[in-house]
Design a protein around this motif. Structure first.
Motif, PDB file in Angstrom:
ATOM      1  N   ASN A  46      42.275   3.266  69.948  1.00 40.00           N
ATOM      2  CA  ASN A  46      41.115   3.391  70.843  1.00 40.00           C
ATOM      3  C   ASN A  46      40.746   4.845  71.143  1.00 40.00           C
ATOM      4  O   ASN A  46      39.964   5.116  72.043  1.00 40.00           O
ATOM      5  N   THR A  47      41.293   5.798  70.386  1.00 42.78           N
ATOM      6  CA  THR A  47      40.965   7.208  70.581  1.00 42.78           C
ATOM      7  C   THR A  47      39.509   7.448  70.192  1.00 42.78           C
ATOM      8  O   THR A  47      39.084   7.076  69.103  1.00 42.78           O
ATOM      9  N   ILE A  48      38.784   8.061  71.071  1.00 43.01           N
ATOM     10  CA  ILE A  48      37.388   8.404  70.782  1.00 43.01           C
ATOM     11  C   ILE A  48      37.387   9.753  70.079  1.00 43.01           C
ATOM     12  O   ILE A  48      37.843  10.751  70.632  1.00 43.01           O
ATOM     13  N   THR A  49      36.906   9.764  68.847  1.00 43.81           N
ATOM     14  CA  THR A  49      36.938  10.991  68.047  1.00 43.81           C
ATOM     15  C   THR A  49      35.606  11.727  68.037  1.00 43.81           C
ATOM     16  O   THR A  49      35.456  12.696  67.316  1.00 43.81           O
ATOM     17  N   GLN A  50      34.666  11.283  68.823  1.00 47.65           N
ATOM     18  CA  GLN A  50      33.405  12.006  68.930  1.00 47.65           C
ATOM     19  C   GLN A  50      33.585  13.105  69.963  1.00 47.65           C
ATOM     20  O   GLN A  50      34.115  12.874  71.049  1.00 47.65           O
ATOM     21  N   ARG A  51      33.160  14.290  69.624  1.00 48.89           N
ATOM     22  CA  ARG A  51      33.252  15.423  70.529  1.00 48.89           C
ATOM     23  C   ARG A  51      31.930  16.174  70.492  1.00 48.89           C
ATOM     24  O   ARG A  51      31.192  16.119  69.526  1.00 48.89           O
TER      25      ARG A  51
END
Length: 162
Positions: free
Chosen positions: A83-88
């Protein structure tokens, strides 16, 4: 006894006020020229010198600090929770892109304006940076570890839905 604005305190009433300019350095990642150099380095690493704005944000964000770079490399290597959000987001990127557009270094295309491509002057800028071994060596080394990038490779590695 003084009866002016400062009241009865003669010492304050006669105090000498002096203003001096104090330098407030602008952090490197807030400088447009530095950010444009980052954009050139990142886009030159992508297939056809072109990437989605989302991927450009991610990779320029990863250049902001050693920790951010390590996080992206860890995600790229598969070390993250599902569930890690990789959008930065890189808050300084929009200004740099506007300057890059004005100077003809980049072009923004795509149906929703979501693709950034280096133009010939941007490609030349990236090549000049690449030729100088000492110039932005940490940034170049960070980007090189990802090999040849593409939007599809980023989507696969970071398990994104396009």
């Amino acid at each position: 006894m003084s009866t002016g604005f400062l009241g009865a305190n003669d010492e304050l009433a006669n105090a000498r006020i002096e203003f001096r300019s104090q330098p407030h350095p602008i952090p490197a990642d807030s400088r447009v020229a530095y950010k444009l150099a980052q954009v050139a380095i990142v886009l030159s690493a992508f297939n056809k010198n072109s990437a989605t704005i989302e991927n450009l944000h991610l990779f320029t964000w990863s250049l902001q600090s050693k920790r951010a770079g390590q996080m992206l490399w860890s995600w790229w290597s598969g070390n993250r929770y599902a569930n890690t959000i990789t959008q930065r987001s890189d808050p300084h990127l929009p200004v740099a892109l506007n300057v890059g557009l004005i100077r003809g270094m980049v072009n923004i295309t795509g149906a929703s304006g979501n693709r950034v491509t280096l133009q010939p002057s941007g490609v030349q800028f990236a090549q000049e940076i690449e030729l100088d071994e000492e110039l932005m060596s940490a940034e170049k080394a960070h980007i090189r570890q990802f090999k040849k990038l593409s939007d599809a490779a980023v989507s696969r590695r970071l398990v994104r839905n396009s």
